[in-house]
Scaffold this motif. Structure first.
Motif, PDB file in Angstrom:
ATOM      1  N   GLN B  26      17.315  38.706  16.419  1.00 42.14           N
ATOM      2  CA  GLN B  26      18.168  37.780  15.667  1.00 42.14           C
ATOM      3  C   GLN B  26      19.638  38.184  15.652  1.00 42.14           C
ATOM      4  O   GLN B  26      20.524  37.316  15.685  1.00 42.14           O
ATOM      5  CB  GLN B  26      17.654  37.583  14.244  1.00 42.14           C
ATOM      6  CG  GLN B  26      17.678  38.802  13.352  1.00 42.14           C
ATOM      7  CD  GLN B  26      17.158  38.481  11.944  1.00 42.14           C
ATOM      8  OE1 GLN B  26      16.690  37.374  11.685  1.00 42.14           O
ATOM      9  NE2 GLN B  26      17.244  39.448  11.046  1.00 42.14           N
ATOM     10  N   LEU B  28      21.331  39.795  18.058  1.00 45.10           N
ATOM     11  CA  LEU B  28      21.874  39.422  19.366  1.00 45.10           C
ATOM     12  C   LEU B  28      22.054  37.907  19.445  1.00 45.10           C
ATOM     13  O   LEU B  28      23.128  37.416  19.839  1.00 45.10           O
ATOM     14  CB  LEU B  28      20.916  39.900  20.464  1.00 45.10           C
ATOM     15  CG  LEU B  28      21.184  39.378  21.877  1.00 45.10           C
ATOM     16  CD1 LEU B  28      22.501  39.921  22.413  1.00 45.10           C
ATOM     17  CD2 LEU B  28      20.038  39.763  22.825  1.00 45.10           C
ATOM     18  N   PHE B  30      22.271  35.636  17.068  1.00 46.11           N
ATOM     19  CA  PHE B  30      23.297  35.098  16.170  1.00 46.11           C
ATOM     20  C   PHE B  30      24.701  35.428  16.674  1.00 46.11           C
ATOM     21  O   PHE B  30      25.612  34.588  16.627  1.00 46.11           O
ATOM     22  CB  PHE B  30      23.104  35.634  14.743  1.00 46.11           C
ATOM     23  CG  PHE B  30      24.222  35.260  13.807  1.00 46.11           C
ATOM     24  CD1 PHE B  30      24.369  33.934  13.383  1.00 46.11           C
ATOM     25  CD2 PHE B  30      25.144  36.198  13.380  1.00 46.11           C
ATOM     26  CE1 PHE B  30      25.415  33.575  12.541  1.00 46.11           C
ATOM     27  CE2 PHE B  30      26.189  35.849  12.537  1.00 46.11           C
ATOM     28  CZ  PHE B  30      26.321  34.534  12.103  1.00 46.11           C
ATOM     29  N   ASN B  31      24.904  36.638  17.163  1.00 48.83           N
ATOM     30  CA  ASN B  31      26.245  37.023  17.637  1.00 48.83           C
ATOM     31  C   ASN B  31      26.658  36.254  18.888  1.00 48.83           C
ATOM     32  O   ASN B  31      27.828  35.897  19.044  1.00 48.83           O
ATOM     33  CB  ASN B  31      26.315  38.526  17.863  1.00 48.83           C
ATOM     34  CG  ASN B  31      26.623  39.276  16.572  1.00 48.83           C
ATOM     35  OD1 ASN B  31      27.790  39.453  16.227  1.00 48.83           O
ATOM     36  ND2 ASN B  31      25.604  39.677  15.833  1.00 48.83           N
ATOM     37  N   LEU B  34      27.486  32.847  17.548  1.00 43.49           N
ATOM     38  CA  LEU B  34      28.754  32.861  16.812  1.00 43.49           C
ATOM     39  C   LEU B  34      29.947  32.797  17.766  1.00 43.49           C
ATOM     40  O   LEU B  34      30.913  32.067  17.537  1.00 43.49           O
ATOM     41  CB  LEU B  34      28.839  34.132  15.953  1.00 43.49           C
ATOM     42  CG  LEU B  34      30.139  34.337  15.179  1.00 43.49           C
ATOM     43  CD1 LEU B  34      30.314  33.261  14.121  1.00 43.49           C
ATOM     44  CD2 LEU B  34      30.165  35.715  14.524  1.00 43.49           C
ATOM     45  N   ARG B  35      29.847  33.524  18.858  1.00 41.25           N
ATOM     46  CA  ARG B  35      30.978  33.549  19.802  1.00 41.25           C
ATOM     47  C   ARG B  35      31.013  32.320  20.701  1.00 41.25           C
ATOM     48  O   ARG B  35      32.064  31.947  21.200  1.00 41.25           O
ATOM     49  CB  ARG B  35      30.952  34.858  20.597  1.00 41.25           C
ATOM     50  CG  ARG B  35      31.365  36.012  19.691  1.00 41.25           C
ATOM     51  CD  ARG B  35      31.306  37.376  20.302  1.00 41.25           C
ATOM     52  NE  ARG B  35      31.920  38.348  19.405  1.00 41.25           N
ATOM     53  CZ  ARG B  35      31.289  39.006  18.448  1.00 41.25           C
ATOM     54  NH1 ARG B  35      29.993  38.829  18.267  1.00 41.25           N
ATOM     55  NH2 ARG B  35      31.937  39.845  17.664  1.00 41.25           N
ATOM     56  N   ALA B  44      24.661  30.019  12.675  1.00 39.57           N
ATOM     57  CA  ALA B  44      23.392  30.299  11.990  1.00 39.57           C
ATOM     58  C   ALA B  44      22.413  29.143  12.195  1.00 39.57           C
ATOM     59  O   ALA B  44      21.227  29.366  12.465  1.00 39.57           O
ATOM     60  CB  ALA B  44      23.653  30.532  10.497  1.00 39.57           C
ATOM     61  N   ASP B  45      22.923  27.929  12.089  1.00 40.52           N
ATOM     62  CA  ASP B  45      22.052  26.756  12.300  1.00 40.52           C
ATOM     63  C   ASP B  45      21.501  26.745  13.727  1.00 40.52           C
ATOM     64  O   ASP B  45      20.311  26.483  13.946  1.00 40.52           O
ATOM     65  CB  ASP B  45      22.832  25.453  12.050  1.00 40.52           C
ATOM     66  CG  ASP B  45      23.146  25.249  10.576  1.00 40.52           C
ATOM     67  OD1 ASP B  45      22.573  25.999   9.748  1.00 40.52           O
ATOM     68  OD2 ASP B  45      23.967  24.368  10.255  1.00 40.52           O
ATOM     69  N   THR B  47      21.166  29.269  15.750  1.00 42.17           N
ATOM     70  CA  THR B  47      20.237  30.393  15.938  1.00 42.17           C
ATOM     71  C   THR B  47      18.863  30.034  15.381  1.00 42.17           C
ATOM     72  O   THR B  47      17.833  30.253  16.037  1.00 42.17           O
ATOM     73  CB  THR B  47      20.766  31.659  15.233  1.00 42.17           C
ATOM     74  OG1 THR B  47      22.091  31.913  15.704  1.00 42.17           O
ATOM     75  CG2 THR B  47      19.899  32.864  15.512  1.00 42.17           C
ATOM     76  N   ALA B 106      32.086  35.595   8.443  1.00 46.03           N
ATOM     77  CA  ALA B 106      31.197  36.587   9.040  1.00 46.03           C
ATOM     78  C   ALA B 106      31.510  37.993   8.544  1.00 46.03           C
ATOM     79  O   ALA B 106      32.673  38.331   8.313  1.00 46.03           O
ATOM     80  CB  ALA B 106      31.337  36.539  10.550  1.00 46.03           C
ATOM     81  N   GLN B 107      30.493  38.765   8.365  1.00 43.07           N
ATOM     82  CA  GLN B 107      30.660  40.163   7.947  1.00 43.07           C
ATOM     83  C   GLN B 107      30.212  41.063   9.094  1.00 43.07           C
ATOM     84  O   GLN B 107      29.162  40.830   9.685  1.00 43.07           O
ATOM     85  CB  GLN B 107      29.782  40.463   6.722  1.00 43.07           C
ATOM     86  CG  GLN B 107      30.084  39.585   5.515  1.00 43.07           C
ATOM     87  CD  GLN B 107      31.483  39.808   4.977  1.00 43.07           C
ATOM     88  OE1 GLN B 107      31.873  40.938   4.715  1.00 43.07           O
ATOM     89  NE2 GLN B 107      32.247  38.744   4.830  1.00 43.07           N
ATOM     90  N   PHE B 108      31.004  42.100   9.367  1.00 42.33           N
ATOM     91  CA  PHE B 108      30.616  42.998  10.459  1.00 42.33           C
ATOM     92  C   PHE B 108      29.418  43.852  10.056  1.00 42.33           C
ATOM     93  O   PHE B 108      29.272  44.219   8.886  1.00 42.33           O
ATOM     94  CB  PHE B 108      31.787  43.890  10.857  1.00 42.33           C
ATOM     95  CG  PHE B 108      32.882  43.111  11.513  1.00 42.33           C
ATOM     96  CD1 PHE B 108      32.672  42.510  12.738  1.00 42.33           C
ATOM     97  CD2 PHE B 108      34.106  42.953  10.891  1.00 42.33           C
ATOM     98  CE1 PHE B 108      33.666  41.764  13.347  1.00 42.33           C
ATOM     99  CE2 PHE B 108      35.104  42.210  11.494  1.00 42.33           C
ATOM    100  CZ  PHE B 108      34.894  41.620  12.711  1.00 42.33           C
ATOM    101  N   ALA B 109      28.647  44.157  11.039  1.00 50.97           N
ATOM    102  CA  ALA B 109      27.452  44.952  10.773  1.00 50.97           C
ATOM    103  C   ALA B 109      27.847  46.363  10.318  1.00 50.97           C
ATOM    104  O   ALA B 109      27.231  46.940   9.432  1.00 50.97           O
ATOM    105  CB  ALA B 109      26.594  45.013  12.021  1.00 50.97           C
ATOM    106  N   VAL B 148      30.938  41.017  26.202  1.00 50.19           N
ATOM    107  CA  VAL B 148      30.698  41.288  24.779  1.00 50.19           C
ATOM    108  C   VAL B 148      29.325  41.927  24.602  1.00 50.19           C
ATOM    109  O   VAL B 148      29.179  42.939  23.922  1.00 50.19           O
ATOM    110  CB  VAL B 148      30.821  39.991  23.942  1.00 50.19           C
ATOM    111  CG1 VAL B 148      30.506  40.280  22.479  1.00 50.19           C
ATOM    112  CG2 VAL B 148      32.217  39.392  24.083  1.00 50.19           C
ATOM    113  N   GLU B 149      28.317  41.354  25.266  1.00 51.78           N
ATOM    114  CA  GLU B 149      26.950  41.863  25.083  1.00 51.78           C
ATOM    115  C   GLU B 149      26.504  42.797  26.203  1.00 51.78           C
ATOM    116  O   GLU B 149      25.447  43.410  26.106  1.00 51.78           O
ATOM    117  CB  GLU B 149      25.971  40.689  24.959  1.00 51.78           C
ATOM    118  CG  GLU B 149      26.212  39.817  23.723  1.00 51.78           C
ATOM    119  CD  GLU B 149      26.019  40.572  22.403  1.00 51.78           C
ATOM    120  OE1 GLU B 149      25.363  41.625  22.398  1.00 51.78           O
ATOM    121  OE2 GLU B 149      26.563  40.102  21.386  1.00 51.78           O
TER     122      GLU B 149
END
Lengths: 242, 198
Positions: B26, B28, B30-31, B34-35, B44-45, B47, B106-109, B148-149
């Protein structure tokens, strides 16, 4: 001195940084990098860009995305209609529809009268009348013998009736002296035809027609069943997904 | 985590097994979302929609990389979500990485304690996100996957369904555009990452 590099060169720099070049290609590009300051500059800016992008931080998920077991259990892959995949059901529906359409087409052609099949259907229609034709032929034969005699006696002495008329016509056409055996021919002819057609009819009606019809019906029923299973699988699958 | 066993169990209708896979992927998913979308709520929707779609499509998963298969579904869900949002007013991209903790932010992990450091980091993240958003969709997805990933070319080709050669050439053009875009934010970048001499 040039101020930009080509798209091709930029692509090669990317491949160089991503490590997807062969040893020989790496040697070539490194030699060019050593001689070309612009290429070197581009490589550095590309490296920094990639490094910056890799600084992107993972963001915490705002919530868990797990599914509610109560809500989704029913749509899991353990029902009868999930036994096969959707693509299988789609294939079954298509194949079944194709078979049904083919059977329908063959039946239509038969009804329209394809050369081969027309013989069969004609034979089937004629078959019930075969016995009747035979009977007629026999009665013709019976009638023909006295007619010959009658005609030998002369046209005025003939009895009425179709067979007698026919014999009379034949007698008129025939030469006067050898009229006996020849006069009997027209009357005997239907007998021969009737016998022949009866044999043909009997063979054709019983041999090819019955197996083909059975096969067509069986193929049509099987195709229809397969199509129904396929369609049902798709419909139930779609309902579950919804 | 025995991924194959979980997949098999999920295919048999074990929702809990599937949820174990969801929990694993989740972050991966979601991120990436998001981007691609650039907005936290919509991501979020998308995902969630992607995980639901993947669950219903489990019977069509015939092995290979589950991660690539799942991300392909999530990416498609992102495109659908973007199309839906285009028909409705959407919030500004600036809302994604701001310091207030309001909804949709968004909040960073992982985040340090130094407020100044946090602020700088968020600005940099916002700059990267803005540059990604300026890319055409097909280039954006490739940039996110590759840089990014950290996906390989093969994985990107698998997720996007495009040829390997196309991935390479498209990624090259994408990085060039991103470099030019990030130049505009050079005052936000750490000195060692500045793309041109100031």
């Amino acid at each position: 001195m040039r101020t930009t590099i080509s798209e091709q060169e930029f692509e090669e720099l990317n491949a160089y940084l991503d490590g997807t070049l062969s040893r020989a290609e790496v040697d070539i590009i490194e030699r060019r990098l050593a001689q070309d300051p612009l290429l070197q500059e581009e490589l550095e800016s590309l490296e920094k860009t990639i490094s910056l992008l890799r600084m992107s931080e993972r963001v915490a998920v705002p919530r868990n995305f797990t599914l509610d077991p109560e809500k989704y259990r029913q749509s899991a892959g353990n029902s009868l209609f999930d036994f096969l995949g959707r693509s299988w059901y789609a294939g079954m529906a298509t194949a079944g529809a194709f078979v049904v359409a083919a059977v329908f087409a063959v039946a239509l052609f038969q009804a329209a009268g394809l050369p081969d099949q027309s013989l069969v259907s004609e034979s089937v229609e004629v078959a019930p009348f075969a016995a009747e034709a035979e009977e007629e032929a026999q009665s013709d034969e019976v009638a023909a013998a006295p007619t010959t005699a009658t005609s030998q006696r002369g046209p005025d002495e003939e009895a009425g009736g179709d067979v007698a008329d026919f014999a009379d016509d034949a007698a008129e056409e025939a030469p006067a002296d050898g009229a006996g055996p020849e006069l009997s021919e027209p009357a005997a002819q239907p007998e021969g035809e009737a016998v022949n057609s009866t044999q043909t009819v009997g063979e054709r009606a019983t041999t090819p027609a019955a197996p083909w019809s059975s096969l067509l019906i069986a193929a049509g029923v099987a195709g229809g069943l397969v199509m129904l299973i396929g369609v049902a699988g798709l419909v139930f699958g779609a309902k579950q997904s919804a | 985590m025995d991924e194959e066993a979980l997949i098999r169990a999920a295919q048999q209708g074990d929702v809990n097994a599937y949820n174990a896979l969801v929990l694993h992927y989740q972050s991966l998913a979601f991120n990436v979302a998001l981007r691609i979308i650039g907005e936290a709520d919509a991501a979020a929707d998308a995902t969630q929609e992607g995980f639901i779609s993947a669950y219903h499509a489990l019977d069509r998963f015939r092995g290979g990389s589950f991660k690539s298969w799942l991300l392909r579904i999530v990416t498609n869900a992102c495109y659908d979500e973007m199309r839906r949002r285009k028909r409705r007013p959407q919030s500004s991209l600036d809302a994604v990485f701001t310091q207030d903790d309001s909804a949709g932010t968004a909040q960073f992990a992982t985040e340090g304690d130094d407020p100044e450091e946090i602020a700088e980091s968020r600005e940099l993240q916002q700059a990267i996100l803005n540059c990604l958003q300026e890319l055409p969709e097909e280039q954006r997805v490739i940039a996110i996957m590759a840089d990014v990933e950290g996906f390989s070319y093969e994985e990107i080709a698998d997720v996007t369904g495009i040829a390997l050669g196309t991935v390479k050439s498209r990624l090259s053009r994408t990085r060039r555009r991103l470099r030019d875009c990030l130049q505009a934010y050079r005052e936000l970048l750490p000195s060692s990452y500045r793309l041109a001499d100031d």
